[in-house]
Design a protein around this motif. Structure first.
Motif, mmCIF file in Angstrom:
data_model
loop_
_atom_site.group_PDB
_atom_site.id
_atom_site.type_symbol
_atom_site.label_atom_id
_atom_site.label_comp_id
_atom_site.label_asym_id
_atom_site.label_seq_id
_atom_site.Cartn_x
_atom_site.Cartn_y
_atom_site.Cartn_z
ATOM 1 N N ARG A 269 66.829 -39.766 58.047
ATOM 2 C CA ARG A 269 68.017 -39.078 58.537
ATOM 3 C C ARG A 269 68.409 -37.932 57.616
ATOM 4 N NH1 ARG A 269 71.414 -44.602 59.944
ATOM 5 N NH2 ARG A 269 70.992 -44.970 57.722
ATOM 6 N N SER A 270 69.354 -37.132 58.051
ATOM 7 C CA SER A 270 69.769 -35.960 57.278
ATOM 8 C C SER A 270 70.337 -36.333 55.919
ATOM 9 C CB SER A 270 70.799 -35.144 58.059
ATOM 10 O OG SER A 270 70.246 -34.659 59.259
ATOM 11 N N ASP A 271 70.883 -37.542 55.803
ATOM 12 C CA ASP A 271 71.436 -37.978 54.517
ATOM 13 C C ASP A 271 70.368 -38.613 53.625
ATOM 14 O OD1 ASP A 271 70.990 -40.426 55.716
ATOM 15 O OD2 ASP A 271 73.090 -41.070 55.678
ATOM 16 N N LYS A 272 69.102 -38.457 53.995
ATOM 17 C CA LYS A 272 67.938 -38.934 53.224
ATOM 18 C C LYS A 272 67.761 -40.450 53.259
ATOM 19 C CE LYS A 272 67.553 -34.635 51.952
ATOM 20 N NZ LYS A 272 66.667 -33.737 52.726
ATOM 21 N N THR A 273 68.367 -41.114 54.225
ATOM 22 C CA THR A 273 68.240 -42.568 54.337
ATOM 23 C C THR A 273 67.469 -42.950 55.594
ATOM 24 O OG1 THR A 273 70.290 -42.856 55.608
ATOM 25 C CG2 THR A 273 70.463 -42.868 53.185
ATOM 26 N N VAL A 274 67.018 -44.208 55.618
ATOM 27 C CA VAL A 274 66.412 -44.808 56.803
ATOM 28 C C VAL A 274 67.296 -45.979 57.210
ATOM 29 C CG1 VAL A 274 64.398 -46.027 57.737
ATOM 30 C CG2 VAL A 274 64.083 -44.128 56.129
ATOM 31 N N ASN A 275 67.618 -46.068 58.481
ATOM 32 C CA ASN A 275 68.446 -47.162 58.993
ATOM 33 C C ASN A 275 67.822 -48.508 58.628
ATOM 34 O OD1 ASN A 275 69.823 -49.072 60.636
ATOM 35 N ND2 ASN A 275 70.237 -47.510 62.181
ATOM 36 N N ASP A 276 68.610 -49.405 58.054
ATOM 37 C CA ASP A 276 68.098 -50.721 57.668
ATOM 38 C C ASP A 276 67.525 -51.486 58.862
ATOM 39 O OD1 ASP A 276 68.704 -50.387 55.013
ATOM 40 O OD2 ASP A 276 70.638 -51.408 55.131
ATOM 41 N N GLU A 277 67.976 -51.158 60.059
ATOM 42 C CA GLU A 277 67.483 -51.847 61.250
ATOM 43 C C GLU A 277 66.065 -51.425 61.615
ATOM 44 O OE1 GLU A 277 70.184 -51.731 64.547
ATOM 45 O OE2 GLU A 277 71.936 -51.887 63.240
ATOM 46 N N PHE A 278 65.561 -50.377 60.970
ATOM 47 C CA PHE A 278 64.181 -49.972 61.240
ATOM 48 C C PHE A 278 63.178 -50.968 60.687
ATOM 49 C CE2 PHE A 278 60.323 -47.952 59.506
ATOM 50 C CZ PHE A 278 59.715 -47.565 60.687
ATOM 51 N N TRP A 279 63.486 -51.616 59.568
ATOM 52 C CA TRP A 279 62.484 -52.438 58.886
ATOM 53 C C TRP A 279 62.037 -53.655 59.690
ATOM 54 C CZ3 TRP A 279 60.424 -49.141 56.143
ATOM 55 C CH2 TRP A 279 61.167 -48.180 55.474
ATOM 56 N N PRO A 280 62.911 -54.353 60.408
ATOM 57 C CA PRO A 280 62.402 -55.414 61.291
ATOM 58 C C PRO A 280 61.467 -54.875 62.381
ATOM 59 C CG PRO A 280 64.744 -55.713 60.913
ATOM 60 C CD PRO A 280 64.392 -54.378 60.342
ATOM 61 N N VAL A 281 61.712 -53.648 62.842
ATOM 62 C CA VAL A 281 60.818 -53.028 63.825
ATOM 63 C C VAL A 281 59.453 -52.774 63.189
ATOM 64 C CG1 VAL A 281 60.466 -51.036 65.335
ATOM 65 C CG2 VAL A 281 62.772 -51.971 65.017
ATOM 66 N N ALA A 282 59.452 -52.250 61.974
ATOM 67 C CA ALA A 282 58.193 -52.015 61.273
ATOM 68 C C ALA A 282 57.447 -53.328 61.033
ATOM 69 C CB ALA A 282 58.464 -51.311 59.944
ATOM 70 N N GLU A 283 58.181 -54.364 60.660
ATOM 71 C CA GLU A 283 57.560 -55.677 60.443
ATOM 72 C C GLU A 283 56.943 -56.216 61.727
ATOM 73 O OE1 GLU A 283 57.087 -57.289 57.731
ATOM 74 O OE2 GLU A 283 58.522 -56.541 56.249
ATOM 75 N N GLU A 284 57.623 -55.986 62.844
ATOM 76 C CA GLU A 284 57.106 -56.450 64.136
ATOM 77 C C GLU A 284 55.812 -55.711 64.493
ATOM 78 O OE1 GLU A 284 57.489 -58.570 67.965
ATOM 79 O OE2 GLU A 284 58.438 -58.834 66.005
ATOM 80 N N LEU A 285 55.792 -54.400 64.266
ATOM 81 C CA LEU A 285 54.572 -53.632 64.522
ATOM 82 C C LEU A 285 53.411 -54.196 63.711
ATOM 83 C CD1 LEU A 285 56.032 -50.006 64.356
ATOM 84 C CD2 LEU A 285 54.958 -51.019 66.377
ATOM 85 N N ILE A 286 53.627 -54.361 62.422
ATOM 86 C CA ILE A 286 52.567 -54.850 61.539
ATOM 87 C C ILE A 286 52.155 -56.263 61.917
ATOM 88 C CG2 ILE A 286 52.046 -55.456 59.140
ATOM 89 C CD1 ILE A 286 53.995 -53.120 58.366
ATOM 90 N N GLY A 287 53.137 -57.082 62.246
ATOM 91 C CA GLY A 287 52.847 -58.464 62.629
ATOM 92 C C GLY A 287 52.001 -58.565 63.879
ATOM 93 N N ARG A 288 52.112 -57.591 64.763
ATOM 94 C CA ARG A 288 51.298 -57.582 65.988
ATOM 95 C C ARG A 288 49.932 -56.927 65.777
ATOM 96 N NH1 ARG A 288 55.021 -56.277 71.300
ATOM 97 N NH2 ARG A 288 56.869 -57.506 70.736
ATOM 98 N N GLY A 289 49.649 -56.503 64.561
ATOM 99 C CA GLY A 289 48.368 -55.869 64.282
ATOM 100 C C GLY A 289 48.317 -54.407 64.625
ATOM 101 N N ILE A 290 49.477 -53.795 64.853
ATOM 102 C CA ILE A 290 49.533 -52.359 65.137
ATOM 103 C C ILE A 290 49.515 -51.609 63.813
ATOM 104 C CG2 ILE A 290 50.934 -50.502 66.127
ATOM 105 C CD1 ILE A 290 52.033 -52.631 68.107
ATOM 106 N N VAL A 291 48.594 -50.673 63.666
ATOM 107 C CA VAL A 291 48.450 -49.925 62.418
ATOM 108 C C VAL A 291 49.633 -48.974 62.274
ATOM 109 C CG1 VAL A 291 47.013 -48.304 61.133
ATOM 110 C CG2 VAL A 291 45.943 -50.088 62.542
ATOM 111 N N LEU A 292 50.338 -49.063 61.150
ATOM 112 C CA LEU A 292 51.479 -48.198 60.885
ATOM 113 C C LEU A 292 51.077 -47.182 59.820
ATOM 114 C CD1 LEU A 292 54.414 -47.497 61.436
ATOM 115 C CD2 LEU A 292 55.083 -49.204 59.712
ATOM 116 N N VAL A 293 51.251 -45.908 60.143
ATOM 117 C CA VAL A 293 50.814 -44.810 59.273
ATOM 118 C C VAL A 293 52.017 -43.948 58.923
ATOM 119 C CG1 VAL A 293 49.286 -42.813 59.056
ATOM 120 C CG2 VAL A 293 48.581 -44.781 60.449
#
Length: 285
Positions: free
Chosen positions: A35-59
């Motif tokens: 975001r413009s304030d140089k942060t990432v929403n904390d709610e993004f990390w469970p989404v990232a974990e779900e992607l990785i957990g399903r075997g989706i390559v995150l780049v």
């Protein structure tokens, strides 16, 4: 199943069938995920974990140095692939998979041009990026503050044309929009190299053919992932090749107009956490 604890805006999405085939997601950092304030929403990390957990390559694909990318992506950093320096360096963990170096002649010519602009009174500077550190000739606090957002490891040297290691990217910064003087000066050199705008105040010189898109294509082909099963998110000109290399390209709403036009889908802006909302919807398809 992910809980939608933030109200999701209306979304522009691929078909459910396409979403269910998703196997790779590539994310630009600044202006896209961040975001413009140089942060990432904390709610993004469970989404990232779900992607990785399903075997989706995150780049994570950024113009930043790997260290700066890892600072942002720390919660999942040990389980992602990193394309740093606009794809000039591909990383798996701390291992360099591939590095696209800039030849010394190009470095000399770019450094000479940037020094000439500075001598004319422009507030401009050059960063020579190696895989794990950056080198600069300017040592003032203002310039270094701009540099360190993208390059946590910075070394001040007397001469950028005489460095102890290969350079993978030459990043030019200017206090005024980069298209005013720096980009025309670089284009006038007629380099056998790629020149790409990565930010309103930054332009990068890289080895000809090096880009986020080329690096991402090599990665997904090495993994046997079809173009159609890949998604990417970006906002600026250095993301264009990456968006063109996948079947599900998303520009965030704050992207440059040309990037929005080139993308198949438009996600909400970085300040609306568009990447998070879109990925959550794709996972729910």
């Amino acid at each position: 199943m992910l809980e939608q604890s933030s109200l999701a805006p209306a979304l522009d999405l691929p078909t459910a069938e396409e979403a269910r085939d998703l196997r790779l997601v590539a994310l630009d950092m600044d202006g896209t995920l961040v975001r413009s304030d140089k942060t990432v929403n904390d709610e993004f990390w469970p989404v990232a974990e779900e992607l990785i957990g399903r075997g989706i390559v995150l780049v994570a694909a950024s113009g930043r140095q790997r260290g700066a990318i890892m600072e942002t992506m720390a919660p999942v950093g040990d389980r992602i692939t990193v394309l740093s320096e606009n794809g000039a360096v591909a990383w798996q963990g701390e291992e360099v998979l591939r590095a696209e170096t800039v030849d010394r002649e190009t470095t000399v010519r770019v450094a000479t041009a940037v020094r000439a602009l500075a001598a004319q009174g422009r507030d401009t500077g050059l960063v020579a990026g190696a895989p794990s550190r950056a080198y600069v000739e300017r040592s003032d606090a203002t310039f270094l503050a701009h540099v360190r957002h993208f390059y946590p490891v910075v070394e001040v040297v007397d001469d950028l044309t005489d460095l102890p290691e290969d350079v993978v990217k030459l990043a030019t910064w200017d206090a005024e929009p980069i298209v005013e003087a720096v980009v025309p000066a670089l284009q006038a050199l007629e380099l056998d190299a790629a020149i790409v705008r990565s930010h309103e105040y930054w332009a990068d010189v890289m080895r000809a053919g090096a880009s986020k898109g080329a690096a991402l294509t090599r990665l997904r082909e090495s993994l046997g992932i079809p173009r159609e099963a890949s998604a990417a998110f970006g906002d600026h000109f250095n993301d264009l090749a990456m968006l063109q290399s996948v079947g599900m390209p998303f520009a965030v709403a704050n992207a440059e107009p040309e990037i929005r036009s080139a993308a198949r889908f438009v996600a909400p802006s970085n300040d609306e956490d568009g990447v998070m909302h879109v990925l959550r919807a794709l996972l729910a398809a």
